[in-house]
Design a protein around this motif. Structure first.
Motif, PDB file in Angstrom:
ATOM      1  N   ALA A 198      -6.877  13.624  18.080  1.00  0.00           N
ATOM      2  CA  ALA A 198      -5.630  12.856  18.055  1.00  0.00           C
ATOM      3  C   ALA A 198      -5.497  12.070  16.754  1.00  0.00           C
ATOM      4  O   ALA A 198      -4.405  11.978  16.174  1.00  0.00           O
ATOM      5  CB  ALA A 198      -5.581  11.911  19.257  1.00  0.00           C
ATOM      6  N   TYR A 199      -6.614  11.527  16.281  1.00  0.00           N
ATOM      7  CA  TYR A 199      -6.584  10.773  15.022  1.00  0.00           C
ATOM      8  C   TYR A 199      -6.256  11.687  13.845  1.00  0.00           C
ATOM      9  O   TYR A 199      -5.482  11.323  12.953  1.00  0.00           O
ATOM     10  CB  TYR A 199      -7.933  10.095  14.800  1.00  0.00           C
ATOM     11  N   LEU A 206       0.606   8.592   9.576  1.00  0.00           N
ATOM     12  CA  LEU A 206       0.269   7.247   9.121  1.00  0.00           C
ATOM     13  C   LEU A 206       0.333   7.157   7.599  1.00  0.00           C
ATOM     14  O   LEU A 206       0.823   6.170   7.041  1.00  0.00           O
ATOM     15  CB  LEU A 206      -1.132   6.865   9.611  1.00  0.00           C
ATOM     16  N   ALA A 207      -0.162   8.207   6.933  1.00  0.00           N
ATOM     17  CA  ALA A 207      -0.119   8.222   5.472  1.00  0.00           C
ATOM     18  C   ALA A 207       1.319   8.253   4.970  1.00  0.00           C
ATOM     19  O   ALA A 207       1.684   7.558   4.012  1.00  0.00           O
ATOM     20  CB  ALA A 207      -0.894   9.434   4.950  1.00  0.00           C
ATOM     21  N   VAL A 212       6.015   5.669   2.443  1.00  0.00           N
ATOM     22  CA  VAL A 212       7.431   5.293   2.526  1.00  0.00           C
ATOM     23  C   VAL A 212       7.582   3.781   2.481  1.00  0.00           C
ATOM     24  O   VAL A 212       8.454   3.240   1.800  1.00  0.00           O
ATOM     25  CB  VAL A 212       8.062   5.867   3.812  1.00  0.00           C
ATOM     26  N   GLY A 213       6.705   3.077   3.186  1.00  0.00           N
ATOM     27  CA  GLY A 213       6.762   1.621   3.177  1.00  0.00           C
ATOM     28  C   GLY A 213       6.471   1.046   1.804  1.00  0.00           C
ATOM     29  O   GLY A 213       7.090   0.076   1.368  1.00  0.00           O
ATOM     30  N   GLY A 214       5.517   1.664   1.072  1.00  0.00           N
ATOM     31  CA  GLY A 214       5.189   1.196  -0.269  1.00  0.00           C
ATOM     32  C   GLY A 214       6.336   1.392  -1.243  1.00  0.00           C
ATOM     33  O   GLY A 214       6.630   0.529  -2.065  1.00  0.00           O
TER      34      GLY A 214
END
Length: 218
Positions: A198-199, A206-207, A212-214
């Protein structure tokens, strides 16, 4: 117990009471934080509110399995470190809540104990256990979340905890038998593989979210 002048007793649900400061209790009630017919327990692990950290609710959570006294002891240890400003809180929501629980303060015993211990530095390191005492490592990995395990390292470390863990807490594992322990290890490995899978699936998402957030922040 009867509270003294200016105090108020907070009951732990098991019949025992603790005297608390009257103004603290009154302000807690005014903030709809006290447990009652309609009021929830405080947000930080059902122990305290960040607005009233000197007033703790000890022994109110109910585990799916396990005993309340060791949970209460660990709650006190966490609370002491919280008052000292030495608790490392995370932004990750707690995962110890029970699915389909009837009580909002019902928790998974082992998960709850380990999360509290991890925040104040009381969760033992597998490397340390393996190097110092393989018997304790086996007892820890194949046993229950005994309170002694959370006194092996950290601010409440005790040499007596090492002696208890390598003796009294190691014996139930050996008495369980080879077959039962083998089944336990296989089940743990099976769910560990599921978690790793799952990870691995979640990691690209997550990456991407991080990238996108950065860019948005830039």
């Amino acid at each position: 117990g009867t509270p003294g002048a200016g105090g108020r007793a907070a009951e732990d649900g098991g019949g025992s009471t603790t005297e608390v400061d009257g103004s603290s209790y009154a302000s807690w009630r005014a903030g709809s934080g006290a447990r009652g017919a309609e009021d929830p327990l405080p947000p930080e692990h059902f122990i305290l509110s960040p607005h009233e950290p000197t007033l703790a609710f000890i022994g109110f959570v109910r585990p799916n399995v396990g005993a309340i006294p060791p949970m209460s002891e660990l709650q006190v240890m966490w609370w002491i470190q919280r008052l000292r400003g030495k608790v490392a809180r995370t932004s990750t929501p707690p995962s110890y809540g029970l699915l389909g629980r009837k009580l909002t303060y019902g928790v998974d015993y082992g998960n709850y104990m380990h999360q509290l211990a991890a925040e104040f530095g009381g969760a033992p390191s597998l490397t340390t256990l393996a190097l110092r005492s393989p018997r304790v490592l086996v007892a820890y990995c194949l046993g229950q979340a005994y309170i002694s395990f959370f006194r092996l390292e950290g601010p409440f470390a005790s040499e007596k905890a090492w002696a208890v863990s390598s003796g009294e807490l190691f014996e139930p594992v050996t008495q369980r038998g080879l077959l039962s322990n083998a089944v336990f290890v296989m089940v743990t490995a099976f769910f560990g593989a599921i978690n790793l899978t799952a990870y691995a699936v979640e990691l690209p998402f997550l990456a991407a979210r991080y990238l996108v957030g950065g860019r948005a922040a830039a």
